[in-house]
Design a protein around this motif. Sequence first.
Motif, mmCIF file in Angstrom:
data_model
loop_
_atom_site.group_PDB
_atom_site.id
_atom_site.type_symbol
_atom_site.label_atom_id
_atom_site.label_comp_id
_atom_site.label_asym_id
_atom_site.label_seq_id
_atom_site.Cartn_x
_atom_site.Cartn_y
_atom_site.Cartn_z
ATOM 1 N N GLY A 47 0.817 -1.219 0.000
ATOM 2 C CA GLY A 47 0.000 0.000 0.000
ATOM 3 C C GLY A 47 0.847 1.262 0.000
ATOM 4 N N ASN A 132 -1.181 5.958 5.052
ATOM 5 C CA ASN A 132 -1.638 4.592 4.869
ATOM 6 C C ASN A 132 -2.337 4.269 6.187
ATOM 7 O OD1 ASN A 132 -2.007 1.861 4.493
ATOM 8 N ND2 ASN A 132 0.119 1.427 3.958
ATOM 9 N N VAL A 162 -4.065 5.930 1.097
ATOM 10 C CA VAL A 162 -4.094 4.662 0.376
ATOM 11 C C VAL A 162 -4.852 3.649 1.217
ATOM 12 C CG1 VAL A 162 -1.851 3.827 1.263
ATOM 13 C CG2 VAL A 162 -2.742 2.986 -0.926
ATOM 14 N N GLN A 164 -6.769 -0.355 0.965
ATOM 15 C CA GLN A 164 -6.990 -1.575 0.192
ATOM 16 C C GLN A 164 -8.453 -1.653 -0.237
ATOM 17 O OE1 GLN A 164 -5.187 -4.841 2.189
ATOM 18 N NE2 GLN A 164 -5.691 -6.328 0.603
ATOM 19 N N SER A 169 -12.209 0.723 0.758
ATOM 20 C CA SER A 169 -11.787 2.027 0.225
ATOM 21 C C SER A 169 -12.956 2.807 -0.363
ATOM 22 C CB SER A 169 -10.695 1.838 -0.834
ATOM 23 O OG SER A 169 -11.181 1.054 -1.912
ATOM 24 N N TYR A 195 -5.328 -1.595 -4.417
ATOM 25 C CA TYR A 195 -5.416 -0.422 -3.549
ATOM 26 C C TYR A 195 -6.018 0.763 -4.294
ATOM 27 C CZ TYR A 195 -2.454 -2.735 -0.104
ATOM 28 O OH TYR A 195 -1.962 -3.609 0.832
#
Length: 203
Positions: A47, A132, A162, A164, A169, A195
């Motif tokens: 990621g 992340n 970012v 997944q 997401s 991602y």
Amino acid sequence: MASGEHYFTSRPAGDAKLRPLSVRLAGRDVELVTASGIFSPDRIDLGTHVLLADAPDAPASGDLLDLGCGWGPVALTLALESPDATVWAVDVNERALDVVRRNASILGLSNVNAVLPDDVPEYLAFRAIWSNPPIRIGKDELHDLLLRWLPRLDDDADAWLVVQRNLGSDSLQRWLEAELPAGFGVRRASSSKGYRVLHVRRG
């Protein structure tokens, strides 16, 4: 890592067991250190690779935030690429912050502040944020985290997250669109290797 512990534990149990880490940051091969009890201790996770590859270059100056910094791949990259900026590497894991400080010293970087969340001055507004985010802390905690930090973007500033795809997401994007204050825009900037990179802009 002790049973029941996570990388978002503030003080991981057991010996840190520092060990060498060879990685490529900001276009150069570097020899750093890492430790047990932190996120992705032995490599740059996928990621973060996607985030660094897909987000645009960092602003050259101002205050930049790496939220959930781990051992520091994003923060160190920002500091190397924007030497006139001040990079805030923020994490709840004190061992991770110690490793970031060690790695900044190895690289001769004086523009990295590796600190706990409450140690970031309240008056700071960030020229950009990268994260992340720790999805596995739970939805409510994640939402609180993002609503604490994203509104601290400066005017006409950007955040890059970012996430997944199979960890939510797209639902997170919809939630951000609904919950961030007026004046914020949210879009999917890219999709790669499972991602999404979400772009949040203020202004």
